[in-house]
Write an enzyme that holds these catalytic residues in place. Structure first.
Site, PDB file in Angstrom:
ATOM      1  N   CYS A  95       6.336  52.791 -17.990  1.00  0.00           N
ATOM      2  CA  CYS A  95       6.517  52.590 -16.557  1.00  0.00           C
ATOM      3  C   CYS A  95       5.203  52.715 -15.785  1.00  0.00           C
ATOM      4  O   CYS A  95       4.343  51.855 -15.890  1.00  0.00           O
ATOM      5  CB  CYS A  95       7.587  53.531 -16.018  1.00  0.00           C
ATOM      6  SG  CYS A  95       8.282  53.002 -14.432  1.00  0.00           S
ATOM      7  N   ARG A 128      14.311  47.192  -6.062  1.00  0.00           N
ATOM      8  CA  ARG A 128      14.034  47.815  -7.345  1.00  0.00           C
ATOM      9  C   ARG A 128      14.833  47.146  -8.463  1.00  0.00           C
ATOM     10  O   ARG A 128      15.961  46.673  -8.249  1.00  0.00           O
ATOM     11  CB  ARG A 128      14.357  49.314  -7.310  1.00  0.00           C
ATOM     12  CG  ARG A 128      13.542  50.091  -6.296  1.00  0.00           C
ATOM     13  CD  ARG A 128      13.690  51.577  -6.483  1.00  0.00           C
ATOM     14  NE  ARG A 128      13.086  52.050  -7.721  1.00  0.00           N
ATOM     15  CZ  ARG A 128      11.774  52.286  -7.864  1.00  0.00           C
ATOM     16  NH1 ARG A 128      10.936  52.075  -6.861  1.00  0.00           N
ATOM     17  NH2 ARG A 128      11.311  52.719  -9.021  1.00  0.00           N
ATOM     18  N   HIS A 191      12.547  53.786 -20.057  1.00  0.00           N
ATOM     19  CA  HIS A 191      12.692  55.229 -20.142  1.00  0.00           C
ATOM     20  C   HIS A 191      13.862  55.548 -21.077  1.00  0.00           C
ATOM     21  O   HIS A 191      14.427  54.669 -21.696  1.00  0.00           O
ATOM     22  CB  HIS A 191      13.012  55.816 -18.765  1.00  0.00           C
ATOM     23  CG  HIS A 191      11.988  55.550 -17.720  1.00  0.00           C
ATOM     24  ND1 HIS A 191      10.821  56.271 -17.604  1.00  0.00           N
ATOM     25  CD2 HIS A 191      11.954  54.643 -16.699  1.00  0.00           C
ATOM     26  CE1 HIS A 191      10.114  55.834 -16.566  1.00  0.00           C
ATOM     27  NE2 HIS A 191      10.785  54.854 -16.005  1.00  0.00           N
TER      28      HIS A 191
END
Length: 238
Positions: A95, A128, A191
Site C-alpha cells: 500500500c 476510495r 493487506h
C-alpha cells in the site's frame, strides 16, 4: 548448516495499517516450522539504515500523514535502499510502502516524493477503492487473496504487474492489474496481512532470500499449509 534469515521491518511505528506487520510474523513462523532460524530487526524513524545484514525487507502501509513522515526518512536513506534492491535484495512493499517505491504520490494536499526505485507514479482520487481482492499472479498457482483500501491510483506503465485482477479494483480501478514486480521486489495494495492467506508468496520470499544468501542449491522442505489454504479458498469462493 542451520539456515538463518534476518527480516527487516521498516518504520513499524508508522507503517502498520490493517495488520501489515503480520507479514513479519508469517515469515518468522514459516522459517521456524522448518527448523530454521529467524531474526527480526526493526528500523525506526530517524535511524540510519544499515541493510547489509538484512535478507528480507518489509515496508507496510499507513495513512497519508504517516506515509508523508515515513517518506522523508526513506529519502534520507535512498542510497542504501536502492543498493539493496539492485543487488537483488528481497522486498515486500504494501500500500503506502508500494506507492513510495515510485517517482511520486500526487495527493490532494501536495506531492510526496518517492524513492524512484521504479518508474511508476500514484495520483490521489476522492473515491476510495475498497474491498476484497482476488488475483491471478505468476508467483502463485493458487489465487492470491487480500484486502485493498486506497485512494491512490498507481500507474505502472510498462512495468510487470504482480497479478491480473479477477475481483476487486487493483492499481487504478480499471487497468485490470494489481501491484508491480521488479527483480526480487513485490509492490502491492493487498493487506490482510497478505502472507497469512497466501503461503506460496511467503515461501517465494523465503526461497529468494535463501538463494541470495546460501546459493542456488537451497530447497525448502514443504509444509502442509492446510489452514492457510482453507482460508485462501474461503475468501476466493466468498
Amino acid at each position: 548448516m542451520k539456515w538463518k534469515l534476518t527480516i527487516g521491518c521498516l518504520y513499524p511505528e508508522l507503517l502498520n495499517l490493517y495488520g501489515d506487520r503480520g507479514n513479519v510474523r508469517c515469515l518468522e513462523k514459516r522459517l521456524l516450522w522448518r527448523g530454521m532460524e529467524a531474526e527480526t530487526v526493526s528500523f525506526y524513524a530517524g535511524e540510519c539504515l544499515d541493510l547489509s545484514g538484512v535478507d528480507i525487507l518489509l515496508l507496510g502501509g499507513g495513512s497519508d500523514r504517516e506515509q508523508a513522515i515515513a517518506g522523508r526518512y526513506l529519502l534520507e536513506n535512498r542510497k542504501a535502499i536502492v543498493r539493496y534492491v539492485e543487488e537483488n535484495g528481497v522486498l515486500l512493499a504494501v500500500c503506502g510502502g508500494y506507492q513510495l517505491l515510485g517517482n511520486d504520490y500526487r495527493t490532494e494536499k501536495g506531492t510526496l516524493e518517492g524513492l524512484r526505485l521504479l518508474d511508476i507514479h500514484t495520483e490521489w482520487r476522492p473515491k476510495r477503492l475498497t474491498g476484497n481482492v482476488i488475483l491471478k499472479s505468476p508467483l502463485a498457482s493458487s489465487p492470491v487473496v487480500g484486502f485493498e483500501n486506497h485512494g491512490g491510483r498507481t500507474f505502472i506503465k510498462g512495468a510487470r504487474p504482480f497479478g491480473r485482477v479477477i475481483k476487486g479494483f487493483g492499481n487504478t480501478g480499471d487497468s485490470g492489474y494489481e501491484g508491480v514486480l521488479y527483480k526480487n521486489v513485490i509492490g502491492t495494495y493487498l493487506h490482510g496481512p497478505l502472507l497469512s492467506k497466501n503461503p506460496e508468496l511467503g515461501d517465494r520470499l523465503i526461497g529468494q532470500a535463501l538463494k541470495q544468501k546460501y546459493g542456488a542449491g537451497v530447497r525448502l522442505p514443504p509444509l502442509s499449509d492446510e489452514a492457510e489454504y482453507r482460508a485462501n479458498r474461503y475468501m476466493a469462493v466468498r
